[in-house]
Design an enzyme around this catalytic site. Structure first.
Site, mmCIF file in Angstrom:
data_model
loop_
_atom_site.group_PDB
_atom_site.id
_atom_site.type_symbol
_atom_site.label_atom_id
_atom_site.label_comp_id
_atom_site.label_asym_id
_atom_site.label_seq_id
_atom_site.Cartn_x
_atom_site.Cartn_y
_atom_site.Cartn_z
ATOM 1 N N TYR A 128 0.834 -1.196 -0.140
ATOM 2 C CA TYR A 128 -0.033 0.187 -0.162
ATOM 3 C C TYR A 128 0.646 1.330 0.025
ATOM 4 C CZ TYR A 128 -4.192 -2.499 0.884
ATOM 5 O OH TYR A 128 -5.045 -3.521 0.819
ATOM 6 N N LYS A 131 2.668 -13.881 6.307
ATOM 7 C CA LYS A 131 3.152 -14.928 5.141
ATOM 8 C C LYS A 131 4.643 -14.840 5.051
ATOM 9 C CE LYS A 131 1.779 -17.592 1.861
ATOM 10 N NZ LYS A 131 1.013 -18.904 2.065
ATOM 11 N N ASP A 148 -2.750 -18.032 5.333
ATOM 12 C CA ASP A 148 -3.506 -18.735 4.480
ATOM 13 C C ASP A 148 -4.438 -19.605 5.745
ATOM 14 O OD1 ASP A 148 -0.716 -19.502 3.344
ATOM 15 O OD2 ASP A 148 -1.483 -21.135 4.332
ATOM 16 N N ASP A 163 -6.211 -6.129 5.460
ATOM 17 C CA ASP A 163 -7.289 -5.616 4.541
ATOM 18 C C ASP A 163 -8.163 -6.776 4.234
ATOM 19 O OD1 ASP A 163 -8.779 -4.017 2.848
ATOM 20 O OD2 ASP A 163 -7.435 -3.811 1.622
#
Ligand code: NAP
Length: 405
Positions: A149, A216, A270, A294
């Protein structure tokens, strides 16, 4: 007489008649703001018998600002929010071709509101797609300033993209297809540590048993993996007496959480989406880099009834803007139709932030009572059998009627 909220030492000092800034918002913003303000003012008047009152100060942003000043986000607005410290806002239109990518992003960047905070819990009576929505009581802290972002990206075929591709190939031996767009994902120690710190502070203050870092890092080792590493470091540096890691929980305490300590753990992004659905009670505060947060915020909000009821805030060290999480829903503007729940629950977060928690609790109870009785706005009415559809203002009046005396 009204006075400003100030910061004394490391804490907010809130007078009984504080100035609070508001941006009414575009589209349906004025409808939901009017309803929200009515419920807050009535609750505060009733609960504190006139001993406390908010002095609302309007500040301009969005279409209203543009019409009056020719600017979408006037400097004056930023200055006043800084001065009053606490603000609440309705949704804002993203101007098309107005030279500003998004007003919300600009507000966050210019005021360094580095934490996007989204509490997610279920309110009785709200239709939910899961069997046990009551098990969800989470607060998501999403880093607001970095990650993909940061807006550092170049279009496929541009000179800049070509330069970066050439540089990576020549200097670092990384090969990238020529027809690639390029985006940069910066994540720093400073910003990662400050968001994890804010999340831990929230957990400690509000009695949560755990903070989970969602990342992640197995794939993106030096960004998301570093986020995880910095998070554990921060906990050791700043909270050695009240935070333990999950490893310590098992190695030193046989899996039994010691009284007064919270557990800092981490989960890969995940699997996190599965876990919040299958074992939601294992999570309290969740802290994430920008993009994960988000996605996760909306996914978890869906489990408790969707975005129409999801509150949120963007917070810096002290300055905080509480806001509806949905957009302006322009097709319903000025129809007195939409659900003010998101803004109203954000106002409840605001009341908690200024230490008026009993007012927040009263509103939440009254709203739950109203929805449980089947008196709801159109969005919930279309999902609930035997409900009575109310206009926005009538829904707000019903909440006030349901306030405990
Ligand atoms: P949106 O305004 O959130 O509306 C999408 C749909 O969500 C609406 O059509 C409506 O569904 C439902 N909805 C939204 N608010 C609701 C409420 N208060 N009560 C009940 N239902 C509600 O999204 P959008 O149409 O994509 O965006 C419109 C504008 O808002 C754009 O300019 C966008 O940039 C801006 N925006 C601003 C913010 C912000 O200020 N934080 C956030 C997102 C978008 P139904 O049609 O099914 O009734």
């Amino acid at each position: 007489m009204a006075e400003k909220i100030t910061v004394i030492g490391n804490k907010l000092a809130v007078p009984d008649n504080p100035f609070i800034a508001f941006i009414e918002g575009d589209g349906t913003g004025p409808d939901i703001w009017k309803a929200t303000r009515f419920v807050i003012d009535e609750t505060v008047a009733k609960l504190y018998s006139g001993g406390r009152k908010i002095e609302w100060v309007e500040v301009l942003a969005g279409e209203k600002a543009y019409k009056k000043t020719g600017e979408w986000l006037p400097e004056e607005t930023l200055r006043k929010i800084k001065e009053y410290i606490v603000a609440i806002k309705g949704p804002l239109t993203t101007p098309v071709g107005g030279g500003i990518r998004s007003l919300n992003v600009s507000l966050r960047q210019k005021l360094d509101l580095f934490a996007c905070v989204r509490p997610v819990r279920h309110y009785k009576g709200v239709p939910s797609p899961v069997k046990e929505p009551d098990k969800i009581n989470m607060v998501i802290f999403r880093e607001n300033t970095e990650d993909v972002y940061a807006g550092i990206e170049w279009q496929e075929g541009s000179q800049e993209a070509k330069k970066v591709i050439d540089f990576l190939k020549a200097q670092l031996g990384s090969s990238i297809r020529e027809d690639s767009g390029i985006g940069i994902k910066p994540m720093s120690e400073f910003c990662s540590k400050r968001i994890v710190k804010k999340a831990i502070e929230h957990a400690l203050k509000n009695g949560f048993k755990s903070v989970t870092m969602m990342h992640k890092g197995n794939i993106q080792k030096f960004t998301e993996g570093a986020f995880r590493k910095w998070g554990y470091e921060l906990a050791k540096e700043d909270f050695p007496d009240c935070v333990i890691s999950e490893d310590e929980l098992w190695e030193k305490h046989g899996g039994k959480q010691p009284e007064g300590k919270i557990v800092l753990k981490d989960r890969i992004a995940d699997i996190m989406f599965q876990l919040v659905l299958l074992r939601p009670s294992e999570f309290g505060v969740i802290v994430t880099p920008n993009l994960n947060g988000d996605y996760l915020s909306d996914a978890v909000a869906a489990q408790v009834g969707g975005i129409g009821m999801a509150p949120g805030a963007n917070m810096g060290d002290f300055v905080a803007i509480f806001e509806a999480t949905h957009g302006t829903a322009p097709k319903y503007a000025n129809q007195d139709k939409v659900n003010p729940g998101s803004l109203l629950l954000s106002a409840c977060m605001m009341l908690e932030y200024i230490g008026w928690s009993e007012a927040s609790e009263s509103i939440k109870k009254a709203m739950e009572k109203t929805i449980s009785s089947g008196k709801v706005t159109y969005d919930l009415a279309r999902q609930l059998k035997n409900s009575v559809e109310l206009k926005t203002t009538r829904f707000a009046e019903e909440i006030v009627r349901n306030l405990d005396s």
